[in-house]
Design a protein around this motif. Structure first.
Motif, PDB file in Angstrom:
ATOM      1  N   VAL A   1      41.083 -15.045  38.609  1.00  0.00           N
ATOM      2  CA  VAL A   1      40.353 -15.566  37.518  1.00  0.00           C
ATOM      3  C   VAL A   1      40.658 -14.947  36.177  1.00  0.00           C
ATOM      4  CG1 VAL A   1      38.439 -16.745  36.380  1.00  0.00           C
ATOM      5  CG2 VAL A   1      38.305 -16.702  38.914  1.00  0.00           C
ATOM      6  N   VAL A   2      41.552 -15.778  35.589  1.00  0.00           N
ATOM      7  CA  VAL A   2      42.138 -14.819  34.290  1.00  0.00           C
ATOM      8  C   VAL A   2      41.425 -15.624  32.990  1.00  0.00           C
ATOM      9  CG1 VAL A   2      44.230 -14.611  32.882  1.00  0.00           C
ATOM     10  CG2 VAL A   2      44.221 -14.555  35.343  1.00  0.00           C
TER      11      VAL A   2
ATOM     12  N   ARG B   1      49.109 -15.212  30.089  1.00  0.00           N
ATOM     13  CA  ARG B   1      50.570 -15.567  30.706  1.00  0.00           C
ATOM     14  C   ARG B   1      51.084 -14.385  31.317  1.00  0.00           C
ATOM     15  NH1 ARG B   1      53.661 -19.759  30.698  1.00  0.00           N
ATOM     16  NH2 ARG B   1      52.777 -20.921  29.161  1.00  0.00           N
ATOM     17  N   GLN B   2      51.057 -13.080  30.804  1.00  0.00           N
ATOM     18  CA  GLN B   2      51.539 -11.915  31.572  1.00  0.00           C
ATOM     19  C   GLN B   2      50.647 -11.624  32.655  1.00  0.00           C
ATOM     20  OE1 GLN B   2      51.136  -9.264  28.031  1.00  0.00           O
ATOM     21  NE2 GLN B   2      53.333  -9.562  27.382  1.00  0.00           N
TER      22      GLN B   2
ATOM     23  N   ALA C   1      52.782 -11.749  36.499  1.00  0.00           N
ATOM     24  CA  ALA C   1      52.606 -10.355  37.219  1.00  0.00           C
ATOM     25  C   ALA C   1      51.845 -10.712  38.667  1.00  0.00           C
ATOM     26  CB  ALA C   1      51.890  -9.228  36.498  1.00  0.00           C
ATOM     27  N   ALA C   2      50.977 -11.303  38.726  1.00  0.00           N
ATOM     28  CA  ALA C   2      50.058 -11.477  39.891  1.00  0.00           C
ATOM     29  C   ALA C   2      50.728 -12.499  40.744  1.00  0.00           C
ATOM     30  CB  ALA C   2      48.575 -12.022  39.500  1.00  0.00           C
ATOM     31  N   HIS C   3      51.537 -13.463  40.068  1.00  0.00           N
ATOM     32  CA  HIS C   3      52.116 -14.568  40.692  1.00  0.00           C
ATOM     33  C   HIS C   3      53.423 -13.815  41.701  1.00  0.00           C
ATOM     34  CE1 HIS C   3      53.538 -18.459  42.129  1.00  0.00           C
ATOM     35  NE2 HIS C   3      54.694 -17.970  41.641  1.00  0.00           N
TER      36      HIS C   3
ATOM     37  N   LEU D   1      48.599 -16.117  46.220  1.00  0.00           N
ATOM     38  CA  LEU D   1      47.081 -15.991  45.426  1.00  0.00           C
ATOM     39  C   LEU D   1      46.886 -17.050  44.607  1.00  0.00           C
ATOM     40  CD1 LEU D   1      44.715 -13.947  45.344  1.00  0.00           C
ATOM     41  CD2 LEU D   1      46.191 -13.223  43.304  1.00  0.00           C
ATOM     42  N   ARG D   2      45.771 -17.687  44.851  1.00  0.00           N
ATOM     43  CA  ARG D   2      45.103 -18.793  43.949  1.00  0.00           C
ATOM     44  C   ARG D   2      44.886 -18.175  42.661  1.00  0.00           C
ATOM     45  NH1 ARG D   2      41.082 -22.500  46.983  1.00  0.00           N
ATOM     46  NH2 ARG D   2      41.090 -23.284  44.730  1.00  0.00           N
ATOM     47  N   ILE D   3      45.471 -18.717  41.635  1.00  0.00           N
ATOM     48  CA  ILE D   3      44.996 -18.122  40.328  1.00  0.00           C
ATOM     49  C   ILE D   3      44.597 -19.180  39.424  1.00  0.00           C
ATOM     50  CG2 ILE D   3      45.949 -16.934  38.328  1.00  0.00           C
ATOM     51  CD1 ILE D   3      48.348 -15.867  40.033  1.00  0.00           C
TER      52      ILE D   3
END
Length: 74
Positions: free
Chosen positions: A41-42, A51-52, A56-58, A64-66
């Motif tokens: 969760v961002v 967005r960064q 990075a996570a994607h 991964l669900r974001i």
């Protein structure tokens, strides 16, 4: 993860799993074992930073669900 050292310290003393670090950096996400998470969760106020983190996570964990908080319709 948060960049506010004072806030992290206060929450950590309260027993919450909060860590100091820049989530835009993949090595920081690795350090908190984000690859083992079921979702991310961002909630950053800065759209560019959010967005960064998302990118990075994607890139690191494509499955991964974001969830990202939106500031507006754009």
């Amino acid at each position: 993860l948060d960049m506010n050292a004072e806030g992290v310290s206060r929450l950590h003393r309260a027993g919450l799993p909060v860590f100091l670090g820049d989530a835009r950096r993949p090595e920081v996400l690795d350090a908190v074992r984000s690859g083992r998470a079921s979702s991310l969760v961002v909630t950053l106020d800065d759209p560019q930073a959010a967005r960064q983190v998302l990118e990075a996570a994607h890139h690191r964990w494509p499955g991964l669900r974001i969830f990202v908080r939106a500031r507006d319709m754009d």
